[in-house]
Design a protein around this motif. Sequence first.
Motif, PDB file in Angstrom:
ATOM      1  N   ASP A 171      40.688  31.278  39.927  1.00 38.95           N
ATOM      2  CA  ASP A 171      39.397  31.986  40.158  1.00 38.95           C
ATOM      3  C   ASP A 171      39.695  33.681  40.658  1.00 38.95           C
ATOM      4  O   ASP A 171      38.926  34.457  40.478  1.00 38.95           O
ATOM      5  N   SER A 172      40.626  33.639  41.314  1.00 36.35           N
ATOM      6  CA  SER A 172      41.183  34.804  42.169  1.00 36.35           C
ATOM      7  C   SER A 172      41.360  35.795  40.815  1.00 36.35           C
ATOM      8  O   SER A 172      41.160  36.975  41.068  1.00 36.35           O
ATOM      9  N   LEU A 173      42.437  35.200  40.069  1.00 33.61           N
ATOM     10  CA  LEU A 173      42.743  36.129  39.023  1.00 33.61           C
ATOM     11  C   LEU A 173      41.803  36.600  38.156  1.00 33.61           C
ATOM     12  O   LEU A 173      41.739  37.494  37.377  1.00 33.61           O
ATOM     13  N   LEU A 174      40.666  35.952  38.006  1.00 34.96           N
ATOM     14  CA  LEU A 174      39.526  36.083  36.997  1.00 34.96           C
ATOM     15  C   LEU A 174      38.956  37.534  37.557  1.00 34.96           C
ATOM     16  O   LEU A 174      38.387  38.378  36.550  1.00 34.96           O
ATOM     17  N   PHE A 175      38.736  38.031  38.741  1.00 40.38           N
ATOM     18  CA  PHE A 175      38.266  39.067  39.314  1.00 40.38           C
ATOM     19  C   PHE A 175      39.416  40.070  39.441  1.00 40.38           C
ATOM     20  O   PHE A 175      39.310  41.429  39.199  1.00 40.38           O
ATOM     21  N   ALA A 176      40.586  39.411  39.999  1.00 39.06           N
ATOM     22  CA  ALA A 176      41.830  40.523  40.221  1.00 39.06           C
ATOM     23  C   ALA A 176      42.478  41.192  38.905  1.00 39.06           C
ATOM     24  O   ALA A 176      42.880  42.202  39.146  1.00 39.06           O
ATOM     25  N   ALA A 177      42.509  40.485  37.615  1.00 40.86           N
ATOM     26  CA  ALA A 177      43.245  40.857  36.666  1.00 40.86           C
ATOM     27  C   ALA A 177      42.480  42.178  36.189  1.00 40.86           C
ATOM     28  O   ALA A 177      43.100  43.058  35.869  1.00 40.86           O
ATOM     29  N   PRO A 178      41.151  42.187  35.907  1.00 39.90           N
ATOM     30  CA  PRO A 178      40.552  43.262  35.628  1.00 39.90           C
ATOM     31  C   PRO A 178      40.588  44.576  36.467  1.00 39.90           C
ATOM     32  O   PRO A 178      40.542  45.558  36.059  1.00 39.90           O
ATOM     33  N   ALA A 179      40.417  44.174  37.792  1.00 39.60           N
ATOM     34  CA  ALA A 179      40.579  45.082  38.749  1.00 39.60           C
ATOM     35  C   ALA A 179      41.940  46.034  38.534  1.00 39.60           C
ATOM     36  O   ALA A 179      42.160  47.231  38.625  1.00 39.60           O
ATOM     37  N   LEU A 180      43.115  45.188  38.473  1.00 39.60           N
ATOM     38  CA  LEU A 180      44.273  45.823  38.392  1.00 39.60           C
ATOM     39  C   LEU A 180      44.426  46.438  36.895  1.00 39.60           C
ATOM     40  O   LEU A 180      45.041  47.482  36.994  1.00 39.60           O
ATOM     41  N   TRP A 181      43.944  45.939  36.063  1.00 38.93           N
ATOM     42  CA  TRP A 181      43.992  46.638  34.718  1.00 38.93           C
ATOM     43  C   TRP A 181      43.230  48.143  34.824  1.00 38.93           C
ATOM     44  O   TRP A 181      43.937  49.030  34.247  1.00 38.93           O
ATOM     45  N   TYR A 182      42.106  47.996  35.229  1.00 36.08           N
ATOM     46  CA  TYR A 182      41.440  49.427  35.457  1.00 36.08           C
ATOM     47  C   TYR A 182      42.239  50.223  36.433  1.00 36.08           C
ATOM     48  O   TYR A 182      42.251  51.536  36.030  1.00 36.08           O
ATOM     49  N   TYR A 183      42.638  49.886  37.446  1.00 35.40           N
ATOM     50  CA  TYR A 183      43.312  50.927  38.173  1.00 35.40           C
ATOM     51  C   TYR A 183      44.450  51.341  37.691  1.00 35.40           C
ATOM     52  O   TYR A 183      44.890  52.527  37.905  1.00 35.40           O
ATOM     53  N   TRP A 184      45.228  50.387  37.080  1.00 35.70           N
ATOM     54  CA  TRP A 184      46.628  50.923  36.669  1.00 35.70           C
ATOM     55  C   TRP A 184      46.489  51.782  35.162  1.00 35.70           C
ATOM     56  O   TRP A 184      46.976  52.797  35.433  1.00 35.70           O
TER      57      TRP A 184
END
Length: 266
Positions: free
Chosen positions: A245-258
Amino acid sequence: MLLKRILTGAALIAVVLAALFWAPAWLFFLALVPFGLLALWEYLELVARTGSAPPRWPVYAAALGVWAVAAWFPRHLMPAVIGGVLVLLLSALGRRQATAEILPASAASAFALLYIGVPFAFLLDLFAGHGYRIVLCLFVLVWVGDSAAYFVGRALGRHKLAPVLSPGKTVEGTAASLAATVAVGYWLLPAWFGLNAAHAFLLPVIVNVAAQLGDLAESALKRSAGVKDSSTLLPGHGGVLDRVDSLLFAAPALWYYWNLLVRGSF
């Protein structure tokens, strides 16, 4: 319960590390897909508890199509693919469902794709585009934050963060999660990627906030369905959806930041 949680967590970490370090892109895809499909199955089980019953196979097929594009095709195709898949998915539901069920089944199915299918696509694209280290970094930041929240919350937690949605979460655990993630990220990101101090501080903050919001979002879904865990597949951890559940929001956040702020390429 604690021993089961530790043993299950260690086994999952071993599987993930093996897939990250030694798997080519196609094998990483095959390793990740079962987790995504199980998370989708658990989500649809939650939906079924509310009285709606969207057909499962069109949702699974739609997610597999999105993941395949993320793993092997240029990322600029993704918006068109997601749009096309949603149209096909809703068309299939319209043919299979009774008239009164079309609206709730369509909403639940489309949300399944956006809530679980698309974030897993971000994970696959991170691996395909930037290699295993960026995905491993994401996992480490999320694991550290989750572990700090759990253990500090159990030991020192006194003030409830969101008692209606998640009675076990505390302000103390949330603060510990953020502090631990920033501490690890501030060391890890310059060492692995040569990022400057500003990125090394801000990126972990964004990932941790997104991860904790993802945890609360899944808690809201479970409370709506009247259950404590998404399933009992993982001893001591609940279900797969409880673990990702945490990865479902964290992965897009990291993708856009990176891609927007670190690499400057979308």
